[in-house]
Design a protein around this motif. Structure first.
Motif, PDB file in Angstrom:
ATOM      1  N   VAL A   1     -84.875  60.135  35.545  1.00 11.14           N
ATOM      2  CA  VAL A   1     -84.068  59.216  34.705  1.00 11.14           C
ATOM      3  C   VAL A   1     -84.468  59.208  33.252  1.00 11.14           C
ATOM      4  CG1 VAL A   1     -83.489  56.529  34.731  1.00 11.14           C
ATOM      5  CG2 VAL A   1     -83.687  57.804  36.862  1.00 11.14           C
ATOM      6  N   GLU A  24     -79.590  59.632  37.919  1.00 16.44           N
ATOM      7  CA  GLU A  24     -80.208  58.363  38.334  1.00 16.44           C
ATOM      8  C   GLU A  24     -80.997  58.870  39.794  1.00 16.44           C
ATOM      9  OE1 GLU A  24     -79.756  55.341  37.450  1.00 16.44           O
ATOM     10  OE2 GLU A  24     -78.415  55.976  35.627  1.00 16.44           O
ATOM     11  N   HIS A  25     -82.155  58.278  39.932  1.00 12.25           N
ATOM     12  CA  HIS A  25     -82.796  58.604  41.105  1.00 12.25           C
ATOM     13  C   HIS A  25     -82.190  57.478  42.255  1.00 12.25           C
ATOM     14  CE1 HIS A  25     -86.599  58.591  43.541  1.00 12.25           C
ATOM     15  NE2 HIS A  25     -85.996  59.410  43.812  1.00 12.25           N
ATOM     16  N   SER A  64     -81.157  51.808  46.871  1.00 10.46           N
ATOM     17  CA  SER A  64     -80.416  52.735  46.010  1.00 10.46           C
ATOM     18  C   SER A  64     -78.725  52.190  46.005  1.00 10.46           C
ATOM     19  CB  SER A  64     -80.099  53.949  46.545  1.00 10.46           C
ATOM     20  OG  SER A  64     -81.422  54.403  46.524  1.00 10.46           O
ATOM     21  N   ARG A 120     -79.825  50.325  42.426  1.00  7.72           N
ATOM     22  CA  ARG A 120     -79.780  51.414  41.501  1.00  7.72           C
ATOM     23  C   ARG A 120     -78.288  51.693  41.274  1.00  7.72           C
ATOM     24  NH1 ARG A 120     -83.601  52.646  44.959  1.00  7.72           N
ATOM     25  NH2 ARG A 120     -85.753  53.053  44.180  1.00  7.72           N
ATOM     26  N   THR A 131     -74.324  61.634  36.389  1.00  6.27           N
ATOM     27  CA  THR A 131     -73.419  60.847  35.532  1.00  6.27           C
ATOM     28  C   THR A 131     -72.879  61.894  34.289  1.00  6.27           C
ATOM     29  OG1 THR A 131     -75.082  59.737  34.202  1.00  6.27           O
ATOM     30  CG2 THR A 131     -74.202  58.608  36.042  1.00  6.27           C
TER      31      THR A 131
END
Length: 467
Positions: free
Chosen positions: A99, A113-114, A172, A176, A126
């Motif tokens: 990230v 993104e993890h 997630s 996230r 992304t």
């Protein structure tokens, strides 16, 4: 921005190429092993592939990153996740990202993104088109984290890890993913038909907002309830998934531009190869296999389901010889097999089954019957066993009274459960899987085996009784 989705039916794999028109540079995301499609698309659009990205260590197909880089004369950078520790670090990568790192070329910026849960190291990518917005992602390449109508399954690493991964997936999904706006388009690594999710939708893209509003998997629940619901009725996963994980962590062998196995073999050579532990895979139609085939050969008809069923039923420690209707089919058959890691294809039978018969070698046949014949025989033949090789969900939706149920992919391990003291009628949805299963029974010494043509679809269409 140039954008291309490459979709492989059957395995339902989606990979992507994005190109920047200013710099003529491009990136490929989650490539399959048959990399010529990316090379040709880039060439036709005046692009140079500079980056190859993986969202995670795939379980259902051999990733093509090493292959693509090699075909590009190493003039590309492989980028994979920097999470998950040594067990999940793809050693062949040139760069491991986390990230807050980016990859930028021209107007395109890729962020990371993890999103653990499907696997520990999983990242989502992304895409920002800076000619339009530098801070709002236009596209989310979600890998196997988020699908259309579903999320990635967390149970592929075994019982010991599935609970932990399921809870990580919950975080997630509900924490996230919050960083991604509703308007961002979602392009996952799989569509309907993939076994990497439980109920993946048929559309090949969506938006984050639409999924938040309408996906059952994104509907907020207390964490423990959400995990229980996620894991309920998870479909069986093929045993080859574990092998794919290991191959994709370490990197698959390089194939090169020439497909293996495009070699004609005489009937004598094929017969001799059988004695050398070579497995014969007959990719003709189920009807052609039933009419005449090489004794001991395995039926897997050519088509989009070939790689899935090859992974289910074929051993990886045996070289393979192919029987085809048309030599022109060999390129597609070999490509299907390479996608799931069957690299040792030795060739195909020149002249097909006619050449085998003409050489005077033994021929085997598989009996077939209609659903009406089966219905009559069930009343007359008390020793007849109906073997249903469909999935548990299909079985529960209605089956023939008295049938035994063994998923076709488990038949090798459970073959002792099939009675040998009477005739066996094998049934699936339409006859495709039943042909595969019946060929295994014949190979294991069952001498009175019949494929029920039309399967349970025909049985139900004929209004015959189910339970």
């Amino acid at each position: 921005m140039i954008f291309e989705q490459h979709f492989v039916p059957g395995l339902a794999i989606a990979s992507y190429l994005v190109g920047d028109e200013k710099t003529s540079q491009a990136a490929v995301i989650d490539p399959t092993r048959d990399v010529e499609t990316y090379i040709q698309f880039a060439k036709q659009n005046g692009l140079h592939i500079k980056y190859i990205l993986e969202t995670h260590v795939h379980a259902d197909f051999v990733c093509g990153s090493k292959e693509l880089k090699t075909r590009l004369n190493d003039d590309a950078q492989i980028i994979t996740s920097g999470y998950g520790g040594d067990d999940w670090a793809q050693a062949f990568a040139d760069r491991h990202v986390q990230v807050n790192e980016t990859v930028e070329f021209g107007d395109i910026k890729l962020g990371f993104e993890h999103v653990p849960g499907h696997t520990p190291e999983h990242i989502a990518i992304t895409l920002y088109d800076r000619s339009r917005s530098d801070d709002t992602p236009w596209v989310l390449f979600s890998g196997d984290f988020l699908f259309v109508g579903d999320v990635g399954r967390p149970d592929l690493l075994g019982e010991d890890q599935k609970q932990q991964l399921a809870h990580e997936l919950y975080q997630s999904v509900f924490q996230r993913l919050d960083a991604i706006p509703d308007i961002t388009e979602v392009f996952p690594a799989h569509g309907a038909g993939s076994l990497c999710g439980k109920a993946i939708g048929s559309r090949r893209s969506s938006t984050v907002g639409f999924e938040r509003k309408f996906s059952e998997s994104l509907r907020p629940l207390p964490e423990d309830r959400w995990v229980r619901k996620l894991l309920d009725q998870m479909p069986m996963s093929p045993p080859y998934f574990k092998r794919m994980k290991a191959i994709n962590r370490d990197g698959a062998p390089i194939i090169g531009p020439e497909l293996p196995g495009q070699i004609r073999q005489t009937a004598k050579a094929v017969r001799d190869r059988v004695c050398e532990n070579c497995l014969i895979v007959d990719t003709r139609s189920k009807e052609a296999f039933a009419a005449a085939h090489i004794p001991g050969s395995i039926s897997i008809p050519n088509g989009q389901n070939l790689p899935t069923w090859a992974g289910w039923v074929l051993p990886y420690d045996r070289p393979v010889m192919i029987v085809v209707d048309d030599p022109n089919d060999m390129s597609s058959v070999t490509t299907h097999l390479l996608r799931v890691g069957f690299d040792d294809v030795r060739g195909y039978l020149e002249g097909g089954i006619d050449a085998w018969e003409g050489a005077g070698y033994p021929i085997a046949r598989l009996q077939t019957m209609s659903v009406h014949d089966l219905n009559r025989k069930l009343d007359a033949e008390k020793r007849l066993t109906v073997l249903d090789v469909r999935t548990e969900k299909e079985w529960n939706s209605g089956h023939i009274d008295g049938a035994i149920h063994i998923h076709g992919g488990q038949l090798q391990d459970r073959i002792d459960e099939v009675p040998k003291d009477g005739p066996i009628a094998v049934v699936c949805g339409s006859g495709y899987r039943a042909s595969i299963a019946a060929s295994f029974l014949l190979r294991h010494g069952f001498d009175d085996v019949t494929n029920v043509i039309g399967g349970m679809s025909a049985w139900k269409a004929a209004d015959l009784a189910t339970t």
